[in-house]
Design a protein around this motif. Structure first.
Motif, short mmCIF file in Angstrom:
data_model
loop_
_atom_site.label_atom_id
_atom_site.label_comp_id
_atom_site.label_asym_id
_atom_site.label_seq_id
_atom_site.Cartn_x
_atom_site.Cartn_y
_atom_site.Cartn_z
N PRO A 103 178.75 60.42 -39.25
CA PRO A 103 177.50 60.09 -39.95
C PRO A 103 177.05 61.25 -40.82
O PRO A 103 177.42 62.40 -40.62
CB PRO A 103 176.51 59.82 -38.79
CG PRO A 103 177.09 60.51 -37.61
CD PRO A 103 178.58 60.47 -37.77
N ASP A 104 176.23 60.93 -41.80
CA ASP A 104 175.77 61.95 -42.73
C ASP A 104 174.93 63.03 -42.04
O ASP A 104 174.89 64.18 -42.49
CB ASP A 104 174.94 61.30 -43.86
CG ASP A 104 175.79 60.36 -44.69
OD1 ASP A 104 177.03 60.56 -44.71
OD2 ASP A 104 175.22 59.44 -45.31
N ASP A 105 174.24 62.66 -40.97
CA ASP A 105 173.39 63.63 -40.28
C ASP A 105 174.08 64.25 -39.07
O ASP A 105 173.42 64.72 -38.14
CB ASP A 105 172.10 62.96 -39.84
CG ASP A 105 172.35 61.75 -38.94
OD1 ASP A 105 173.52 61.31 -38.85
OD2 ASP A 105 171.38 61.23 -38.33
#
Length: 344
Positions: A25-27
């Motif tokens: 995920p991007d985070d």
């Protein structure tokens, strides 16, 4: 022991498990990225059969079959004050030397994590097992994982069959409801139409009867008036005749009995006045009879008009009931269509 960055390494291409090829995920945190990097790097070292201990691999296989695989099997990363502590658990492929494989994994994982996280890394390598030719047969864990997968597939198939049965039952019920509502609407329309026809027929009969009664009353009143007038004429004529006869007899009596002349004349005048009074009363009776006939005709006409208006209101009420029944049938059909459509 310090990392020997000048050590000679050997890197090969290796097919990664699905849990390590899924995009992060991007985070994703730095620890998650470091754990993924360490796992991919360790699997690329020659002699590494797979990562994770027996228990970790079993749990990961079950989670993978259920669609919940871990992101870095066999690797844990902790954030120390000044560095990252990396722990790698792996199984060595027979007949590779265990210590040499473990050292190579330590060196390459340390370098990759430091380049990724831009922080020093301390790597520990734990060899949990050695995989040889005797391990090619499916293990108990593999068989258990296959059983879990088969059970999961069976549950999904059963759920799909149940959903199909529910949809089929819903469609059948909707068809039944739609057919029942259509039949009920048709019966309501037929009944309302019959009632409307009966009301119209009754109203027509009432209007016809009223018209006939009015005509008969008018004829009766006219006949009574004509009869009264004829009676008055006969009375008047009789009075005139009686007056003439009385005058003649009075004249004769005067000739033969002069003494009684005055009495005879008085009698003739009385008779004439009586005849005139009878004629006047007969005329008044004829006029009263005519007025009574006209009044009776007017009353009959009012009754007929009232009955006709009541019949018209009844017909309008029936038409309204038919319209309401039609609307109810349409609403029932719409409800049946909604029940039949599974998306509704």
């Amino acid at each position: 022991m310090q990392n020997a960055t000048h050590a000679r390494t050997h890197v090969i291409d290796v097919e990664l498990p699905a849990s390590l090829t899924e995009p992060l995920p991007d985070d994703a945190s730095t620890l998650t990225i470091a754990a993924r990097t360490a796992a991919v790097t360790a699997l690329g070292v020659d002699g590494v059969h797979h990562l994770g201990s027996l228990v970790e691999r079993a749990a990961d296989q079950v989670r993978s079959r259920l669609g919940r695989a871990g992101s870095a099997l066999g690797v844990t990363v902790d954030d120390a004050d000044t560095a990252l502590d990396v722990r790698v658990s792996l199984v060595v492929e027979y007949p590779q030397p265990v210590t040499a494989v473990a050292e190579e994994v330590r060196l390459q994982v340390a370098r990759a994590v430091e380049e990724t996280a831009q922080r020093p890394a301390h790597v520990e390598v734990h060899v949990t097992d050695v995989h040889g030719p005797f391990d090619d047969e499916p293990s108990v864990i593999d068989r258990a994982s296959d059983a879990v997968k088969d059970a999961t597939d069976q549950v999904r198939a059963t759920a799909a069959d149940a959903g199909d049965q529910v949809r089929a039952a819903s469609s059948y019920a909707a068809d039944r409801v739609r057919a029942a509502s259509s039949d009920a609407a048709d019966r309501v329309r037929s009944t309302a139409s019959d009632v409307s026809d009966q009301v119209r027929e009754t109203a027509g009969r009432a209007h016809t009867a009223g018209t006939e009664a009015l005509q008969r009353a008018s004829e009766t009143a006219a006949a009574a008036a004509d009869s009264a007038q004829a009676t008055a004429r006969h009375a008047r004529d009789a009075t005139v005749d009686a007056t003439a006869t009385a005058a003649t007899r009075a004249s004769d009596a005067t000739t033969t009995a002069g003494a009684h002349t005055a009495d005879a004349a008085d009698a003739a005048d009385g008779t004439q006045r009586a005849a005139a009074d009878v004629a006047e009363r007969a005329a008044e009776a004829a006029d009263a009879a005519r007025d009574a006939a006209v009044s009776a005709a007017d009353q009959v006409h009012e009754v007929v008009e009232a009955e006709a208006a009541e019949a018209e209101r009844a017909e309008e009420s029936v038409d309204a009931d038919v319209e309401h029944a039609t609307d109810a049938a349409d609403e029932a059909r719409a409800a049946a269509d909604d029940a039949r459509d599974p998306r509704a």
